[in-house]
Design an enzyme around this catalytic site. Structure first.
Site, PDB file in Angstrom:
ATOM      1  N   LYS A  80       0.857  -1.187   0.000  1.00 31.63           N
ATOM      2  CA  LYS A  80       0.000   0.000   0.000  1.00 31.63           C
ATOM      3  C   LYS A  80       0.893   1.237   0.000  1.00 31.63           C
ATOM      4  O   LYS A  80       2.029   1.209   0.470  1.00 31.63           O
ATOM      5  CB  LYS A  80      -0.899   0.022   1.244  1.00 31.63           C
ATOM      6  N   GLY A 180     -20.668   6.516   4.513  1.00 32.96           N
ATOM      7  CA  GLY A 180     -19.788   6.896   3.417  1.00 32.96           C
ATOM      8  C   GLY A 180     -20.366   6.488   2.075  1.00 32.96           C
ATOM      9  O   GLY A 180     -20.453   5.302   1.761  1.00 32.96           O
ATOM     10  N   VAL A 181     -20.796   7.474   1.292  1.00 33.18           N
ATOM     11  CA  VAL A 181     -21.374   7.181  -0.022  1.00 33.18           C
ATOM     12  C   VAL A 181     -20.581   7.906  -1.110  1.00 33.18           C
ATOM     13  O   VAL A 181     -21.115   8.639  -1.934  1.00 33.18           O
ATOM     14  CB  VAL A 181     -22.881   7.535  -0.101  1.00 33.18           C
ATOM     15  N   GLY A 182     -19.264   7.682  -1.067  1.00 35.75           N
ATOM     16  CA  GLY A 182     -18.388   8.162  -2.128  1.00 35.75           C
ATOM     17  C   GLY A 182     -18.439   7.180  -3.288  1.00 35.75           C
ATOM     18  O   GLY A 182     -19.496   6.602  -3.584  1.00 35.75           O
ATOM     19  N   ASN A 183     -17.305   6.957  -3.935  1.00 36.62           N
ATOM     20  CA  ASN A 183     -17.291   6.103  -5.119  1.00 36.62           C
ATOM     21  C   ASN A 183     -17.877   4.720  -4.861  1.00 36.62           C
ATOM     22  O   ASN A 183     -18.821   4.287  -5.514  1.00 36.62           O
ATOM     23  CB  ASN A 183     -15.859   5.961  -5.644  1.00 36.62           C
ATOM     24  N   VAL A 184     -17.309   3.994  -3.897  1.00 37.07           N
ATOM     25  CA  VAL A 184     -17.756   2.628  -3.641  1.00 37.07           C
ATOM     26  C   VAL A 184     -19.110   2.618  -2.937  1.00 37.07           C
ATOM     27  O   VAL A 184     -20.009   1.863  -3.304  1.00 37.07           O
ATOM     28  CB  VAL A 184     -16.711   1.869  -2.808  1.00 37.07           C
TER      29      VAL A 184
END
Length: 353
Positions: A80, A180-184
């Site tokens: 990472k 969390g409702v970002g990309n994924v």
């Protein structure tokens, strides 16, 4: 404190620190284990509160990638990268090119890809100074972006968890709280909405929550309230460590199944979840869709083959849930056992030869 003394060091093979004053780049690459193949893992950019926070994150994330690839049946190791900085204010082309040069100096031991705070266009910039970049596929449906596949795999695994905990395959009327409702997270929310689930969402960025409300009919709550809402499933899809000894007692859901990495802040939280009758779906098993996608892009295999592999996440989870129930162990410990058997087997074979 030496990196060797860090509580999350866990016998990492290599930890590299990169500093490029001209561009402002401060980055860490951690390579945990390469028994099964070169380490592959995303590059995260985040305004960490301190260097120690960044180091802890990259060590935990790289170890998680080793376990994720092993459980997913991929010939890859775990690594990472983290960049210390605000991706919305500090990121620059010069910074990304400098990072590519540093990664190139690792001679293929680490292969990077997009992650929180970085994107496919960022990877395209990095690829101008190194070949050790994955997740760039102009011919692909999403241009190489693995986020939709991460979300699909999470959806597949979430359904397996619901079936195990509640004995039902139909998600109609199931209440899912998504942190969390970002990309994924947004892609996962869309899958759930299409399956008939009711959505409750929160996000530190208001525009993300508003999009979920407008497009998917989600109910929006404040980030601090998402833990305690009445829901069947809690889906952490933001940064790690959100489930700790404080928040675990707020949870009303009976299933945890989300795409975030390193969701448990401390190992002992898993014992608390078991005592409370909450089924924890091990994050690195559940969110393996993205690394599977990238691995198949590197091998130039078909999308159909890739999705069939992602679908096996459900079977892997069924095995883990069953073994955990039989042995009375937290699910994350059983998942670790499965992963360690796989990536240590190669090391044992090397030692014997």
């Amino acid at each position: 404190m030496s990196v060797f003394d860090h509580p999350d060091f866990d016998q990492h093979e290599q930890v590299a620190f990169f500093n490029h004053p001209q561009s402002g780049l401060k980055a860490i690459v951690a390579i945990h284990n390469t028994n099964l193949g070169p380490s592959l893992g995303g590059c995260r950019m985040w305004p960490y509160a301190s260097f120690q926070h960044a180091l802890t994150d990259v060590l935990r994330l790289s170890k998680g990638m080793t376990y994720k690839s092993a459980v997913a049946g991929l010939k890859l190791g775990g690594g990472k990268c983290v960049i210390i900085g605000d991706p919305r204010a500090d990121k620059s082309e010069a910074m990304l090119l400098a990072l590519g040069e540093y990664i190139n100096g690792l001679s293929g031991a680490y292969i990077t890809a997009e992650d929180s705070g970085t994107s496919v266009p960022d990877m395209e910039v990095i690829s101008r100074s190194t070949d050790y970049v994955a997740g760039i596929n102009p011919e692909g449906e999403h241009g190489g972006d693995p986020s939709p596949t991460t979300a699909y795999g999470t959806f597949v695994g979430l359904k397996a968890a619901v079936k195990h905990r509640f004995g039902q395959s139909d998600l109609t009327g199931l209440k899912v709280a998504i942190q969390g409702v970002g990309n994924v997270g947004f892609h996962l929310a869309r899958h759930l909405k299409e399956a008939g689930a009711e959505l409750i969402v929160s996000d530190i960025f208001a525009q993300n929550s508003e999009r979920a409300a407008e497009q998917l009919g989600a109910t929006v709550v404040a980030p601090t309230e998402i833990y305690g809402v009445q829901a069947d499933v809690f889906a952490p899809c933001a940064l790690g460590g959100s489930i700790n000894q404080d928040t675990v007692h707020e949870l009303q859901a009976k299933v945890i199944a989300g795409a975030a990495n390193n969701q448990l802040a401390q190992a002992q939280v898993a014992e608390t979840l078991l005592e409370k009758g909450i089924l924890y779906t091990p994050d690195y098993v559940l969110n393996a869709g993205g690394i599977i996608d990238i691995a198949y892009q590197r091998e130039v295999k078909s999308r159909e083959e890739m999705l069939a592999h992602v679908d096996t996440i459900a079977h892997t989870l069924e095995e883990i849930f069953g073994r955990a129930q039989e042995q009375g162990l937290p699910t994350n410990l059983v998942a670790d056992q499965v992963a360690e058997q796989r990536f240590n087997a190669t090391e044992d074979l090397r030692a014997a030869s």
